[in-house]
Design a protein around this motif. Structure first.
Motif, PDB file in Angstrom:
ATOM      1  N   GLY A 353      -7.973 -23.019   4.598  1.00  0.00           N
ATOM      2  CA  GLY A 353      -8.946 -21.956   4.340  1.00  0.00           C
ATOM      3  C   GLY A 353      -8.390 -20.720   3.681  1.00  0.00           C
ATOM      4  N   GLU A 354      -7.288 -20.826   2.966  1.00  0.00           N
ATOM      5  CA  GLU A 354      -6.704 -19.683   2.245  1.00  0.00           C
ATOM      6  C   GLU A 354      -7.779 -19.001   1.407  1.00  0.00           C
ATOM      7  OE1 GLU A 354      -5.538 -17.769  -1.236  1.00  0.00           O
ATOM      8  OE2 GLU A 354      -5.740 -19.936  -1.464  1.00  0.00           O
ATOM      9  N   ASN A 355      -7.827 -17.669   1.444  1.00  0.00           N
ATOM     10  CA  ASN A 355      -8.972 -16.962   0.867  1.00  0.00           C
ATOM     11  C   ASN A 355      -8.672 -16.144  -0.374  1.00  0.00           C
ATOM     12  OD1 ASN A 355      -7.532 -14.855   1.942  1.00  0.00           O
ATOM     13  ND2 ASN A 355      -9.078 -14.233   3.449  1.00  0.00           N
ATOM     14  N   GLY A 356      -7.558 -16.410  -1.056  1.00  0.00           N
ATOM     15  CA  GLY A 356      -7.246 -15.690  -2.290  1.00  0.00           C
ATOM     16  C   GLY A 356      -7.784 -16.403  -3.506  1.00  0.00           C
ATOM     17  N   GLY A 357      -7.417 -15.893  -4.685  1.00  0.00           N
ATOM     18  CA  GLY A 357      -7.823 -16.540  -5.932  1.00  0.00           C
ATOM     19  C   GLY A 357      -9.325 -16.658  -6.085  1.00  0.00           C
ATOM     20  N   ILE A 358      -9.802 -17.872  -6.318  1.00  0.00           N
ATOM     21  CA  ILE A 358     -11.233 -18.097  -6.550  1.00  0.00           C
ATOM     22  C   ILE A 358     -11.985 -18.434  -5.260  1.00  0.00           C
ATOM     23  CG2 ILE A 358     -10.841 -18.876  -8.919  1.00  0.00           C
ATOM     24  CD1 ILE A 358     -11.323 -21.764  -7.891  1.00  0.00           C
ATOM     25  N   SER A 359     -11.328 -18.281  -4.116  1.00  0.00           N
ATOM     26  CA  SER A 359     -11.959 -18.691  -2.853  1.00  0.00           C
ATOM     27  C   SER A 359     -13.314 -18.032  -2.639  1.00  0.00           C
ATOM     28  CB  SER A 359     -11.029 -18.367  -1.676  1.00  0.00           C
ATOM     29  OG  SER A 359      -9.861 -19.151  -1.725  1.00  0.00           O
ATOM     30  N   LYS A 360     -13.405 -16.752  -2.939  1.00  0.00           N
ATOM     31  CA  LYS A 360     -14.660 -16.031  -2.702  1.00  0.00           C
ATOM     32  C   LYS A 360     -15.766 -16.535  -3.617  1.00  0.00           C
ATOM     33  CE  LYS A 360     -16.621 -11.374  -2.395  1.00  0.00           C
ATOM     34  NZ  LYS A 360     -16.349  -9.913  -2.524  1.00  0.00           N
TER      35      LYS A 360
END
Length: 396
Positions: A353-360
């Motif tokens: 669930g890493e939330n960096g980059g394009i995660s949002k």
């Protein structure tokens, strides 16, 4: 148990068919690509390459200083190796800078054919000014080739509508059909018929004639029907120039991809380095990583969900991380030890669930799995050694 070794299993037989649909391979791409062609020929929709630029610099994870001819020969050999993997609708995207770009294009023309050259994208990889050089070099290039330009042009996706496009659609009269924008109802009269010259009578009785040299787009019978159906707008007070309502739900809004990609839209090296630092605060950073948003733009244009993406110079794992978050299948190849220390570890974070980059923008919360391998042998029955899978499969 150490996750890097806990899942290690005996060598998989007939393993040219054993790679999972989402895999990282630790090995030299010149060895891996011919092995992949046995089972993945005509299967890859998009190949992204971020090869050494041969600019003479020394970086944390590799040296980039080959003789010019040696570098060109190596690139030509690599391009020929993965060409058989491409689907007929597939495409190749190669990042490069000024130092070798023009020479690389000649080589790529030779491999793919000049007729399959798609375009050159200019990417604004930095937004700050470099004052220590003769010119502040703020951009790099992405060379784009298709296996078959005609097939690719039919397959490639347009980009979603911009906020500016969507902002044109409003609903000032609370039409139950939703947002709309008004467009002109008059056209040039050069090819008009007599039925297009008449006076429009608005619901409030005001009369309208077309401007000189123009006529109405519809004949009078059609215009009266459109007015009756509420498709003609006469302004908020009812006495404006008649215009046709164009509803958002009937509009096929999309944007043809352009060749200038600004940092504010697809990210910069600086933003990518910040992301990598957040992931690996205790490890040597990559000097020129690509942002997930840049790779995301490429995959958005060149692929659809479930398509197979290949990166033979995986580096810090940006391509596989981006492809995973966008529900694409992938194979990433990396020869350095960072295939394990960075790429595999990064993918574990992505799945967790890493939330960096394009995660949002992708509403990414984690999930799915991937496997990792290393080149073991060129034997026909034992190409890759399975090193592990994440999450760890249950033994029950």
């Amino acid at each position: 148990m150490n996750n890097k070794t806990a899942n290690k299993q005996p060598l998989l037989k007939a393993s040219h068919d054993a790679l999972s649909r989402r895999a990282i391979v630790h090995g030299c791409n010149k060895e891996v690509l011919p092995l992949l062609s046995l089972s993945k020929a005509n299967s890859v929709q998009c190949i992204y390459l971020d090869p050494p630029y041969n600019n003479g610099d020394k970086y944390n994870h590799y040296e980039d200083n080959l003789e010019h001819e040696d570098w060109l020969n190596e690139m030509e050999e690599t391009l020929f190796l993965f060409k058989p993997l491409l689907k007929e609708t597939g495409s190749v995207w190669i990042s490069i800078d000024d130092n070798e770009m023009h020479y690389l294009k000649v080589v790529a023309d030779r491999v793919f054919g000049r007729q399959n050259f798609v375009t050159t994208i200019v990417w604004q990889q930095r937004t700050t000014r470099e004052n220590r050089k003769v010119f502040s070099n703020n951009h790099e290039y992405i060379l784009v080739y298709a296996k078959n330009l005609n097939a690719f042009s039919k397959y490639r996706n347009a980009l979603p509508p911009s906020e500016e496009q969507l902002a044109r659609y409003k609903n000032p009269d609370n039409d139950p059909r939703g947002p709309w924008q008004s467009v002109s109802l008059n056209v040039q009269d050069g090819h008009a018929t007599k039925s297009q010259f008449y006076t429009i009578v608005a619901p409030n009785g005001k009369k309208h004639i077309a401007p000189q040299g123009r006529c109405w787009a519809y004949n009078q019978q059609r215009m009266e029907r459109e007015i009756e159906e509420g498709n003609i707008w006469f302004g908020a007070k009812g006495d404006g120039v008649p215009r046709r309502k164009k509803f958002l739900h009937d509009s096929n809004l999309s944007l043809t991809p352009e060749t200038l990609w600004l940092g504010e839209d697809v990210g910069t090296n600086k933003q990518a380095k910040k992301h990598i630092k957040e992931l690996f605060s205790d490890k040597a950073l990559f000097d020129t990583p690509k942002p997930e948003s840049l790779i995301g733009r490429i995959l958005e244009i060149a692929t659809n969900e479930g398509d197979l993406v290949l990166d033979p110079y995986l580096g810090s794992g940006t391509t596989t991380a981006t492809a995973h978050k966008m529900n694409r299948n992938y194979i990433g190849i990396e020869v350095g030890e960072h295939a394990i220390t960075h790429c595999v570890e990064r993918m574990k974070m992505v799945i967790d669930g890493e939330n960096g980059g394009i995660s949002k923008t992708q509403s990414w919360n984690g999930g799915e799995s991937f496997s990792y391998y290393q080149v073991k042998s060129k034997s026909i029955d034992s190409f890759f050694e399975f090193l592990g899978e994440w999450p760890i499969a249950s033994s029950s």
